[in-house]
Design a protein around this motif. Sequence first.
Motif, mmCIF file in Angstrom:
data_model
loop_
_atom_site.group_PDB
_atom_site.id
_atom_site.type_symbol
_atom_site.label_atom_id
_atom_site.label_comp_id
_atom_site.label_asym_id
_atom_site.label_seq_id
_atom_site.Cartn_x
_atom_site.Cartn_y
_atom_site.Cartn_z
ATOM 1 N N VAL A 12 0.842 -1.205 0.000
ATOM 2 C CA VAL A 12 0.000 0.000 0.000
ATOM 3 C C VAL A 12 0.872 1.248 0.000
ATOM 4 N N ASN A 13 1.956 1.206 0.762
ATOM 5 C CA ASN A 13 2.880 2.326 0.803
ATOM 6 C C ASN A 13 3.435 2.632 -0.595
ATOM 7 N N GLU A 14 3.792 1.554 -1.296
ATOM 8 C CA GLU A 14 4.348 1.723 -2.638
ATOM 9 C C GLU A 14 3.284 2.240 -3.616
ATOM 10 N N MET A 15 2.051 1.725 -3.486
ATOM 11 C CA MET A 15 0.955 2.204 -4.348
ATOM 12 C C MET A 15 0.743 3.697 -4.164
ATOM 13 N N CYS A 16 0.800 4.141 -2.897
ATOM 14 C CA CYS A 16 0.603 5.559 -2.617
ATOM 15 C C CYS A 16 1.692 6.378 -3.277
ATOM 16 N N ARG A 17 2.929 5.923 -3.122
ATOM 17 C CA ARG A 17 4.053 6.688 -3.667
ATOM 18 C C ARG A 17 4.034 6.706 -5.193
ATOM 19 N N LYS A 18 3.615 5.575 -5.789
ATOM 20 C CA LYS A 18 3.708 5.469 -7.246
ATOM 21 C C LYS A 18 2.493 5.997 -7.985
ATOM 22 N N LEU A 19 1.313 5.894 -7.373
ATOM 23 C CA LEU A 19 0.117 6.258 -8.140
ATOM 24 C C LEU A 19 -0.888 7.123 -7.384
ATOM 25 N N LEU A 20 -1.203 6.728 -6.153
ATOM 26 C CA LEU A 20 -2.362 7.347 -5.503
ATOM 27 C C LEU A 20 -2.105 8.794 -5.081
ATOM 28 N N ALA A 21 -0.918 9.069 -4.562
ATOM 29 C CA ALA A 21 -0.611 10.426 -4.121
ATOM 30 C C ALA A 21 0.509 11.013 -4.974
ATOM 31 N N ASN A 22 0.546 12.311 -5.045
ATOM 32 C CA ASN A 22 1.655 13.015 -5.684
ATOM 33 C C ASN A 22 2.561 13.521 -4.563
ATOM 34 N N PRO A 23 3.680 12.823 -4.312
ATOM 35 C CA PRO A 23 4.500 13.139 -3.129
ATOM 36 C C PRO A 23 5.073 14.554 -3.137
ATOM 37 N N VAL A 24 5.063 15.218 -4.294
ATOM 38 C CA VAL A 24 5.588 16.586 -4.356
ATOM 39 C C VAL A 24 4.664 17.547 -3.600
ATOM 40 N N ILE A 25 3.359 17.354 -3.760
ATOM 41 C CA ILE A 25 2.424 18.307 -3.147
ATOM 42 C C ILE A 25 1.476 17.672 -2.135
ATOM 43 N N GLU A 26 1.500 16.343 -2.019
ATOM 44 C CA GLU A 26 0.534 15.688 -1.146
ATOM 45 C C GLU A 26 1.191 14.819 -0.074
ATOM 46 N N ASN A 27 0.541 14.741 1.069
ATOM 47 C CA ASN A 27 0.910 13.774 2.100
ATOM 48 C C ASN A 27 -0.097 12.639 2.062
ATOM 49 N N PHE A 28 0.329 11.457 2.486
ATOM 50 C CA PHE A 28 -0.638 10.377 2.604
ATOM 51 C C PHE A 28 -0.395 9.614 3.895
ATOM 52 N N ARG A 29 -1.468 9.003 4.396
ATOM 53 C CA ARG A 29 -1.341 8.077 5.508
ATOM 54 C C ARG A 29 -2.393 7.011 5.285
ATOM 55 N N PHE A 30 -2.180 5.842 5.872
ATOM 56 C CA PHE A 30 -3.177 4.794 5.677
ATOM 57 C C PHE A 30 -3.265 3.898 6.899
ATOM 58 N N GLU A 31 -4.422 3.239 7.001
ATOM 59 C CA GLU A 31 -4.656 2.253 8.064
ATOM 60 C C GLU A 31 -4.965 0.934 7.381
ATOM 61 N N LEU A 32 -4.477 -0.133 7.974
ATOM 62 C CA LEU A 32 -4.784 -1.469 7.449
ATOM 63 C C LEU A 32 -5.641 -2.192 8.461
ATOM 64 N N GLN A 33 -6.673 -2.872 7.999
ATOM 65 C CA GLN A 33 -7.429 -3.721 8.914
ATOM 66 C C GLN A 33 -7.813 -5.006 8.205
ATOM 67 N N PRO A 34 -7.862 -6.101 8.949
ATOM 68 C CA PRO A 34 -8.257 -7.375 8.333
ATOM 69 C C PRO A 34 -9.671 -7.243 7.774
ATOM 70 N N ALA A 35 -9.923 -7.853 6.629
ATOM 71 C CA ALA A 35 -11.251 -7.764 6.027
ATOM 72 C C ALA A 35 -11.695 -9.138 5.566
ATOM 73 N N GLN A 36 -12.981 -9.311 5.454
ATOM 74 C CA GLN A 36 -13.501 -10.564 4.920
ATOM 75 C C GLN A 36 -13.497 -10.492 3.404
ATOM 76 N N SER A 37 -13.126 -11.576 2.775
ATOM 77 C CA SER A 37 -13.236 -11.618 1.314
ATOM 78 C C SER A 37 -14.701 -11.844 0.952
ATOM 79 N N ASP A 38 -15.111 -11.250 -0.166
ATOM 80 C CA ASP A 38 -16.499 -11.493 -0.583
ATOM 81 C C ASP A 38 -16.567 -11.766 -2.086
#
Lengths: 85, 85
Positions: B59-85
């Motif tokens: 997830v950290n790598e996804m944020c750095r590579k695609l989801l956020a623009n590290p030049v102008i944006e900060n990101f943080r994330f939480e992980l929690q176990p989830a049920q598959s559906d």
Amino acid sequence: MYLAKVYITLKPTVNDPQGLTIKGALHTLGFTSVQDVRAGKYIELKINETETAKAEREVNEMCRKLLANPVIENFRFELQPAQSD
Amino acid sequence: MYLAKVYITLKPTVNDPQGLTIKGALHTLGFTSVQDVRAGKYIELKINETETAKAEREVNEMCRKLLANPVIENFRFELQPAQSD
């Protein structure tokens, strides 16, 4: 002074083309473990109020009237005391 | 299976025209106690991994590579176990 953190998400039954596009891009980049993506909005508001109950009522009304579209979106928010600057 | 909640915000020094527009609209609607608005993104990802550490790294790598623009944006994330559906 309060800081309100507002999270707006599409309702689960609503189609999310933005999320699908992000998922496609992540797969293209090699993140094939991503199974689902839902895109939403995150808004931080600074509210100049002294009473928690009043601030809460105001933020709730802002969400219903402007920030979220209650037909297709859900919203939730957290309030925390903030320093004025 | 993990659910990652990703919060992406503009860095404090970056100008936020979307936030200013929302603030203006809220004032017009009579919410004059709103002092500042910052608009950001909220993304929920379902990750098909079994190890927390690996999911976190991904997830950290996804944020750095695609989801956020590290030049102008900060990101943080939480992980929690989830049920598959």
